[in-house]
Every structure is written in C-alpha cells, then in structure tokens.
Design a protein around this motif. Structure first.
Motif, mmCIF file in Angstrom:
data_model
loop_
_atom_site.group_PDB
_atom_site.id
_atom_site.type_symbol
_atom_site.label_atom_id
_atom_site.label_comp_id
_atom_site.label_asym_id
_atom_site.label_seq_id
_atom_site.Cartn_x
_atom_site.Cartn_y
_atom_site.Cartn_z
ATOM 1 N N SER A 83 -6.785 -7.623 -1.927
ATOM 2 C CA SER A 83 -7.657 -8.789 -1.726
ATOM 3 C C SER A 83 -7.490 -9.395 -0.343
ATOM 4 C CB SER A 83 -7.350 -9.847 -2.792
ATOM 5 O OG SER A 83 -7.508 -9.332 -4.091
ATOM 6 N N ASN A 84 -6.689 -8.717 0.497
ATOM 7 C CA ASN A 84 -6.426 -9.181 1.861
ATOM 8 C C ASN A 84 -5.710 -10.535 1.909
ATOM 9 O OD1 ASN A 84 -7.651 -6.943 3.208
ATOM 10 N ND2 ASN A 84 -9.658 -7.810 2.726
ATOM 11 N N ALA A 85 -4.941 -10.827 0.870
ATOM 12 C CA ALA A 85 -4.115 -12.034 0.870
ATOM 13 C C ALA A 85 -2.742 -11.693 1.452
ATOM 14 C CB ALA A 85 -3.976 -12.574 -0.552
ATOM 15 N N PHE A 86 -1.969 -12.735 1.772
ATOM 16 C CA PHE A 86 -0.652 -12.504 2.362
ATOM 17 C C PHE A 86 0.327 -11.988 1.311
ATOM 18 C CE2 PHE A 86 3.687 -14.066 2.946
ATOM 19 C CZ PHE A 86 4.014 -13.421 4.134
ATOM 20 N N VAL A 87 1.104 -10.969 1.693
ATOM 21 C CA VAL A 87 2.193 -10.459 0.858
ATOM 22 C C VAL A 87 3.393 -10.186 1.760
ATOM 23 C CG1 VAL A 87 0.811 -9.409 -0.996
ATOM 24 C CG2 VAL A 87 1.236 -8.139 1.109
ATOM 25 N N PRO A 88 4.626 -10.282 1.220
ATOM 26 C CA PRO A 88 5.817 -10.087 2.048
ATOM 27 C C PRO A 88 6.213 -8.629 2.221
ATOM 28 C CG PRO A 88 6.456 -10.732 -0.163
ATOM 29 C CD PRO A 88 4.952 -10.764 -0.129
#
Length: 386
Positions: A83-88
């Motif tokens: 979803s093109n969200a931030f992930v670490p």
C-alpha cells in the motif's frame, strides 16, 4: 509437533546417506591415469539426498500459515508495503513483496514466505555441504539445536544468518569480492548482516598480542560506557528506539555452549588451536561470541549478532571430533567417541526441551498449521487498526 518430529527423523536418515567427496573419481588404465568426467554413484546419491532435504525442509516451511511469533506481523508489513505505507523493513524485503504481489494479482504473503523458506534452506544446506567435515553431524546439529525451526519465526534474520553462514567459506579463502557482494545483497533483507563485514575478517586474522590487549580494553570499556555504546547502537538501528529491545539481555545457554566448545578446542588441538586457517576462524568466532554474550548484554538483541559467530559451532564441533576420533592414540580415539556420544545426547536433549517450549510466546511454532486447511486470523489493517 508430529510434523516436526517426522521431518527431523526423515531428514536425519537422508542426511546420514550423504558423504562429501573432495575430488572426481580417478580411473587407472595401465601406466596412464585419467579423470572420470561423469558422475559417480556417491555423487548421484549426494545430489538426490540434498534435493530431497531441500524439498522437505522448504515444503514444511513454505506450507505453514500463522506459524511463528511474527508471522502476522510480517503479513501486516507486506500489506503496508504493497500500500506504499511506511514499514521498518529493508528495501529487499519490500520490493520482493511488491513483485510477488504484483505477479500474483493479490496479496500473496504465502508466496513471499515460501521464497524466504527456499532461500534460507538453500544457503544453510549448501553451506553445510561445502564446509562441513562431517555432513551428518553438522546437519544433525543444525536440526536438533533448533536453527531450522527458528527460521520459521524470525524469517529475515535467519535468511541473513544463512547467507552469513554460506559466506564463511569465501572469507576464509579471502575471496573478498564474492564475500562482500554476497553480504551486501543479503543486507537488503536484514541490515544487521553488515556487521559480518567487520566480524568475519577479524575472525580470520592472525591475532597479535597487542590486538588481544586492545580487545581486552574494549571489553572493559563496555562496563563503563554502556550508555555511549547504546546510543550508538540506536543511531545505527533507530527502529529499536523506545522498544522493549533496549532492555538488552544475554543468553546463559549461549555462554555455556561457547565455553564448552572452546574447552573442547583446547583439549583436541592444544597449542595448535589457531594453526589451521579454517579452525582458527572457528575458534575466534566462538571466542568473539563469548565476549559479546558476557560484555555486550546491554546492547539490543546482542544474541542475534552473536549468532553470526556461534553458528560456526555446527561446523567446528564435528571438525574437532573428527580429529579426535581420527587420532591413532587409543585414549584420544576413545575420548573422541565419548565426546561424540555426549554431543549427540546433548543435542537431542536440547531438541526435546525446545519442542516442549515451541508453543510459548516468543517462539510459537506450535501448533503447526498450513494454508491448505486453515485461514489466517484478521490482521491489524483488516480489523481497522492499520
């Protein structure tokens, strides 16, 4: 648990049939000697055996669903990545997820886990076959000490560990281009792997007295400069900031194993403990792991970093036992047989305890479930918390 017990038993039976061959068979005809360019019976048996091991180990790992303490967390990471969200997570993990999801046409997290399983099993199997002096003993330690089963849990970390394990051969041979490229590629999936670019070359060096002195000062400084080193670690790995990982911790079992291995090394090799390049690397790796466990327990997940060193035990212990058993002196031969029995017994006992705790929080590889018969519980995003 029955799945794991059957897998372990079958894989050990197959591994027992695999015998490492150094050279191609030689055919002598009269005064001439020619090398047979085909494949021998033992090479064929090895190839088939390795293929079977790869298939069954990868299969059990790839077919699992919601097995592992962080399985659902990784599914959430994959969803957010797609979803093109931030992930670490690292860029390699993120792009692999996007490629698999795009080619599948849906959020195929099972496919991503299967790729990780195949890659992890490949690097460990290839590393053992190429480097082990006693393939069966090394493979038995790999299975019974839980390395394979832990790979069902921390998938990125164990892929990195498998790559590091495979790269040891390049480091010992000082094939630096292949070593560096392999580690850099692996770090795209877990950046902690970058530490071996420093740790492994240090382990293969011939250490001078002043180096040991400098190392001793560094270890002592860890007792007085904990906050300074901890701040450096957080800057290098900011995702640990504000988490429970900052509480540190060490492994008493890891310390005991390193001490036992080093004592065995001195008993078998004596003053020649660092004479051979490969055996010297294993010695310094276990020595380094021991120092990390003792002096660096305040650092986040230090055990995972020490694993890059202590994984050599599945190569080092069988090599030491092989030298002891191969000694013509009756006393050392008998001692070697005794130590081998004790090692196998200890590994079996560890495996039994590990299996009894395999369903506990922090491991949770039991009960074993597969996507063929089960469904994944709703993730955070699906429950409206993502």
């Amino acid at each position: 648990m029955l799945v794991y017990l059957a897998l372990t038993a079958i894989s050990l039976i197959i591994a027992y049939q695999i015998k490492r061959t150094e050279n191609a068979p030689v055919i002598r005809t009269g005064q001439y000697c020619s090398i047979f360019r085909g494949i021998s019976r033992i090479q064929m048996r090895n190839s088939v055996g390795l293929l079977f091991l790869f298939v069954i180990l990868t299969g059990v790992s790839a077919l699992r669903l919601n097995v592992g303490n962080d399985y659902s967390k990784y599914v959430e990471f994959m969803h957010r990545t797609y979803s093109n969200a931030f992930v670490p997570t690292e860029v390699g993990f993120n792009y692999l997820t996007k490629i698999v999801y795009y080619l599948s046409g849906f959020e195929n997290y099972v496919g991503v886990f299967a790729i990780f399983a195949a890659a992890t099993v490949f690097f460990f199997l290839a590393g053992i076959f190429i480097q082990a002096e006693d393939f069966f003993m090394s493979f038995a330690m790999f299975m019974l000490l839980g390395y394979y089963f832990q790979s069902l849990n921390t998938v990125r970390n164990y892929l990195a560990l498998g790559i590091a394990f495979y790269s040891i051969n390049y480091c010992i041979k000082r094939d630096w281009p292949r070593f560096i490229i392999l580690i850099l590629l692996g770090s795209l999936f877990h950046k902690s792997l970058l530490v071996v670019l420093v740790l492994y070359p240090l382990a293969q060096m011939k250490w001078k007295r002043w180096m040991h002195g400098a190392l001793a000062l560094l270890c002592i400084s860890c007792l007085f400069l904990k906050d300074f080193y901890l701040n450096m670690a957080v800057k290098l790995y900011p995702s640990y900031e504000g988490t429970e990982f900052l509480t540190g911790g060490t492994s008493k079992l890891g310390i005991a194993r390193c001490v036992a291995v080093l004592l065995l090394a001195f008993f078998v090799l004596g003053k020649d403990v660092v004479k051979d390049r490969r055996m010297s690397f294993y010695f310094y790796a276990n020595y380094g792991a021991l120092l990390m466990y003792v002096f660096c327990s305040f650092l986040p997940t230090i055990s995972r970093i020490a694993y890059y060193f202590s994984i050599t035990q599945i190569l080092y212990v069988p090599a030491l036992l092989a030298r002891l058993i191969g000694d013509r002196e009756a006393g050392r031969y008998n001692a070697g047989r005794m130590f081998k029995v004790l090692t196998i017994t200890g590994c079996v006992m560890y495996f039994a305890v590990f299996m009894m705790k395999a369903g506990d929080d922090g491991v949770r590889i039991l009960p074993y479930e597969t996507f063929l018969f089960h469904e994944l519980p709703a993730t955070l995003s699906e429950r409206g918390f993502g």
